[in-house]
Design a protein around this motif. Structure first.
Motif, PDB file in Angstrom:
ATOM      1  N   ASP A  34       0.841  -1.201   0.000  1.00  0.00           N
ATOM      2  CA  ASP A  34       0.000   0.000   0.000  1.00  0.00           C
ATOM      3  C   ASP A  34       0.876   1.250   0.000  1.00  0.00           C
ATOM      4  O   ASP A  34       1.851   1.345   0.738  1.00  0.00           O
ATOM      5  CB  ASP A  34      -0.931  -0.002   1.218  1.00  0.00           C
ATOM      6  CG  ASP A  34      -2.124   0.922   1.022  1.00  0.00           C
ATOM      7  OD1 ASP A  34      -3.252   0.424   0.927  1.00  0.00           O
ATOM      8  OD2 ASP A  34      -1.909   2.162   0.944  1.00  0.00           O
ATOM      9  N   LYS A  35       0.467   2.213  -0.798  1.00  0.00           N
ATOM     10  CA  LYS A  35       1.208   3.469  -0.920  1.00  0.00           C
ATOM     11  C   LYS A  35       0.923   4.427   0.231  1.00  0.00           C
ATOM     12  O   LYS A  35       1.626   5.417   0.404  1.00  0.00           O
ATOM     13  CB  LYS A  35       0.802   4.122  -2.250  1.00  0.00           C
ATOM     14  CG  LYS A  35       1.550   5.363  -2.641  1.00  0.00           C
ATOM     15  CD  LYS A  35       1.017   5.881  -3.984  1.00  0.00           C
ATOM     16  CE  LYS A  35       1.634   7.219  -4.334  1.00  0.00           C
ATOM     17  NZ  LYS A  35       1.035   7.757  -5.578  1.00  0.00           N
ATOM     18  N   LEU A  36      -0.131   4.122   1.003  1.00  0.00           N
ATOM     19  CA  LEU A  36      -0.583   5.029   2.065  1.00  0.00           C
ATOM     20  C   LEU A  36      -0.834   6.428   1.499  1.00  0.00           C
ATOM     21  O   LEU A  36      -0.212   7.414   1.904  1.00  0.00           O
ATOM     22  CB  LEU A  36       0.413   5.060   3.233  1.00  0.00           C
ATOM     23  CG  LEU A  36       0.612   3.727   3.958  1.00  0.00           C
ATOM     24  CD1 LEU A  36       1.655   3.851   5.064  1.00  0.00           C
ATOM     25  CD2 LEU A  36      -0.702   3.189   4.538  1.00  0.00           C
ATOM     26  N   LEU A  62       2.776   1.182  -8.915  1.00  0.00           N
ATOM     27  CA  LEU A  62       3.400   1.632 -10.171  1.00  0.00           C
ATOM     28  C   LEU A  62       4.908   1.424 -10.191  1.00  0.00           C
ATOM     29  O   LEU A  62       5.537   1.499 -11.254  1.00  0.00           O
ATOM     30  CB  LEU A  62       3.084   3.116 -10.400  1.00  0.00           C
ATOM     31  CG  LEU A  62       1.688   3.382 -10.955  1.00  0.00           C
ATOM     32  CD1 LEU A  62       1.184   4.737 -10.526  1.00  0.00           C
ATOM     33  CD2 LEU A  62       1.680   3.254 -12.467  1.00  0.00           C
ATOM     34  N   ASP A  63       5.486   1.185  -9.034  1.00  0.00           N
ATOM     35  CA  ASP A  63       6.931   0.954  -8.923  1.00  0.00           C
ATOM     36  C   ASP A  63       7.207  -0.521  -9.251  1.00  0.00           C
ATOM     37  O   ASP A  63       7.185  -1.391  -8.375  1.00  0.00           O
ATOM     38  CB  ASP A  63       7.366   1.313  -7.498  1.00  0.00           C
ATOM     39  CG  ASP A  63       8.850   1.062  -7.261  1.00  0.00           C
ATOM     40  OD1 ASP A  63       9.541   0.564  -8.185  1.00  0.00           O
ATOM     41  OD2 ASP A  63       9.311   1.333  -6.137  1.00  0.00           O
ATOM     42  N   LEU A  66       9.518  -2.723  -7.265  1.00  0.00           N
ATOM     43  CA  LEU A  66       9.022  -3.169  -5.963  1.00  0.00           C
ATOM     44  C   LEU A  66       7.858  -4.152  -6.127  1.00  0.00           C
ATOM     45  O   LEU A  66       7.854  -5.249  -5.553  1.00  0.00           O
ATOM     46  CB  LEU A  66       8.543  -1.952  -5.152  1.00  0.00           C
ATOM     47  CG  LEU A  66       7.875  -2.292  -3.815  1.00  0.00           C
ATOM     48  CD1 LEU A  66       8.916  -2.753  -2.799  1.00  0.00           C
ATOM     49  CD2 LEU A  66       7.122  -1.071  -3.270  1.00  0.00           C
ATOM     50  N   SER A  67       6.857  -3.762  -6.908  1.00  0.00           N
ATOM     51  CA  SER A  67       5.633  -4.578  -6.969  1.00  0.00           C
ATOM     52  C   SER A  67       5.844  -5.841  -7.808  1.00  0.00           C
ATOM     53  O   SER A  67       5.242  -6.882  -7.511  1.00  0.00           O
ATOM     54  CB  SER A  67       4.457  -3.760  -7.506  1.00  0.00           C
ATOM     55  OG  SER A  67       4.688  -3.325  -8.825  1.00  0.00           O
ATOM     56  N   GLY A  68       6.727  -5.766  -8.824  1.00  0.00           N
ATOM     57  CA  GLY A  68       6.949  -6.933  -9.693  1.00  0.00           C
ATOM     58  C   GLY A  68       7.349  -8.181  -8.905  1.00  0.00           C
ATOM     59  O   GLY A  68       6.664  -9.213  -8.972  1.00  0.00           O
ATOM     60  N   GLY A 110       3.759  -8.168 -14.020  1.00  0.00           N
ATOM     61  CA  GLY A 110       4.397  -9.006 -12.992  1.00  0.00           C
ATOM     62  C   GLY A 110       3.768 -10.392 -12.977  1.00  0.00           C
ATOM     63  O   GLY A 110       4.463 -11.419 -12.837  1.00  0.00           O
ATOM     64  N   ALA A 111       2.457 -10.431 -13.124  1.00  0.00           N
ATOM     65  CA  ALA A 111       1.731 -11.717 -13.072  1.00  0.00           C
ATOM     66  C   ALA A 111       2.171 -12.648 -14.207  1.00  0.00           C
ATOM     67  O   ALA A 111       2.173 -13.876 -14.056  1.00  0.00           O
ATOM     68  CB  ALA A 111       0.228 -11.461 -13.137  1.00  0.00           C
ATOM     69  N   ARG A 112       2.568 -12.077 -15.312  1.00  0.00           N
ATOM     70  CA  ARG A 112       3.040 -12.922 -16.432  1.00  0.00           C
ATOM     71  C   ARG A 112       4.321 -13.665 -16.075  1.00  0.00           C
ATOM     72  O   ARG A 112       4.666 -14.679 -16.680  1.00  0.00           O
ATOM     73  CB  ARG A 112       3.290 -12.059 -17.681  1.00  0.00           C
ATOM     74  CG  ARG A 112       2.026 -11.503 -18.282  1.00  0.00           C
ATOM     75  CD  ARG A 112       2.329 -10.640 -19.486  1.00  0.00           C
ATOM     76  NE  ARG A 112       2.958 -11.401 -20.567  1.00  0.00           N
ATOM     77  CZ  ARG A 112       3.517 -10.864 -21.634  1.00  0.00           C
ATOM     78  NH1 ARG A 112       3.543  -9.540 -21.780  1.00  0.00           N
ATOM     79  NH2 ARG A 112       4.058 -11.614 -22.569  1.00  0.00           N
TER      80      ARG A 112
END
Ligand code: NAD
Ligand code: DAU
Length: 337
Positions: A34-36, A62-63, A66-68, A110-112
């Protein structure tokens, strides 16, 4: 252990889902990303943030750096993170396009690359159908979003679907109606009206007050998502509706009655531009899987009002100390024509 990533888990529905998931699934390890933003609160996770099967990551979907990796190691992704308030999208839509559309794109990429991914739940909304004059929206109906928020959600909804159709990712899309319950940010109608009325402040009713929303308790929503993680078919869309159609003016009277406050607090204000008149969902597809809402609206609303009464520690700092809330309130209710 099942690795579950919850984006937007410090928001209203996300925090309820994290709490629900940790209790319901002893074999789940939950990571909240979460970006808060102004709407995300660590306080909403206060009782579970240090749970032994929970990790909190402060960051932006969007980062991709980090999120990947967080997506890549997940078995289940439940993607709540979004800009969510229609009135804010009317004031400034850019953040809605970035987070809701581009942010979803980053997660899907990322899911791919996620070898063990079993489910990607794209949390969409009933607003993608647009205003419904009569009858109830079915999952196969045309999408006619009419404000920047719902248009950004429709973009993300179809983008997620395309990653199933094109790359065979295990995507499902859920379209829920208006949620209510604890930890909802006090810009949305129920917590705004409850907390204003507690302080004997006016409750600003848009237009003629006759717009209709279908109210769904957030815990019934969590139960539906949980069921769908198990029982849904990839590439499918599922409506999640409470079956409680209520006109705003009636909702307002019920809130004031529950608090023992006078109807004179109701203050008509200029309507929301492009205000959708009515939403209504056909939920036969979800019900055929064995779900039905458990919380009656009267009972759920009473409990929700009681929750805000008992938990001023949660909302007073937002309304009274956060300058972002004050400037939004001023722009939305005082300077807007
Ligand atoms: P909310 O505004 O309370 O919470 C959104 C959360 O997302 C916040 O914690 C925020 O910090 C986080 N977030 C925003 N941008 C982010 C980013 N770039 N990266 C990481 N985190 C970010 O919203 P909500 O009401 O809990 O809604 C959750 C989801 O459910 C949304 O996708 C919304 O469209 C959908 N939805 C909501 C309702 C409803 O009635 N509230 C109904 C149907 C669907
Ligand atoms: O339908 C699902 C959607 O419900 C979600 O996708 C959105 O994220 C969520 O914000 C919600 O959208 P709404 O616009 O329906 O919710 P909101 O609480 O802003 O408004 C509910 C109704 O109350 C709507 O008809 C507008 C009216 N309203 C709202 C506010 C904030 C008022 O009359 N006065 C107000 O001050």
């Amino acid at each position: 252990m099942v690795e579950v990533l919850v984006t937007g888990g410090a928001g209203f529905i996300g925090s309820n889902f994290v709490r629900y998931a940790l209790a319901a699934h002893p074999d789940w390890r939950v990571t909240t990303l979460d970006k808060l933003t102004y709407a995300g609160r660590r306080d909403s996770l206060r009782d579970v943030i240090n749970h032994e099967r929970h990790a909190f990551v402060h960051g932006d979907i969007l980062d991709a750096a980090l999120s990947g990796p967080l997506v890549e190691r997940s078995n289940i992704v439940v993607h709540f993170a979004a800009e969510t308030h229609v009135d804010r999208s009317i004031m400034a839509a850019g953040e809605f396009i970035r987070t809701d559309v581009e942010g979803t794109f980053v997660l899907l990429e990322g899911a791919r690359r996620a070898p063990g991914l079993q489910r990607f739940v794209q949390i969409s909304t009933d607003e993608v159908y647009g205003s419904v004059a009569a009858g109830a929206s079915r999952e196969t109906d045309e999408l006619r979003p009419r404000n920047p928020y719902s248009a950004s959600k429709a973009g993300a909804d179809r983008l997620a679907y395309s990653y199933w159709a094109t790359y065979n990712l295990p995507v499902i899309v859920t379209r829920a109606s208006n949620n209510y319950g604890p930890y909802q940010f006090p810009e949305k109608v129920i917590p705004l009206f409850v907390t204003n009325a507690i302080d004997d402040l006016p409750v600003p009713l848009y237009g003629d007050g006759r717009n209709v929303r279908d109210w769904l308790h957030v815990l019934d929503h969590c139960r539906a998502i949980d069921l769908l993680i198990d029982a849904a078919s990839n590439g499918e869309v599922y409506n999640i509706g409470g079956g409680n159609e209520v006109m705003n003016v009636d909702l307002t009277h019920r809130i004031l009655e529950a608090l023992g406050k006078p109807a004179s607090l109701i203050t008509p204000v200029p309507d929301r531009p492009g205000h959708d008149r009515r939403y209504c969902l056909d939920t036969a597809k979800l019900r055929s899987l064995g779900w039905s809402p458990r919380i009656a609206f009267d009972e759920g609303l009473r409990e929700t009002v009681d929750w805000y009464r008992a938990n001023e520690w949660w909302w007073r700092p937002i309304k009274e100390q956060d300058p972002r809330f004050k400037s939004y309130y001023e722009a939305q209710y005082h300077t807007r024509q």
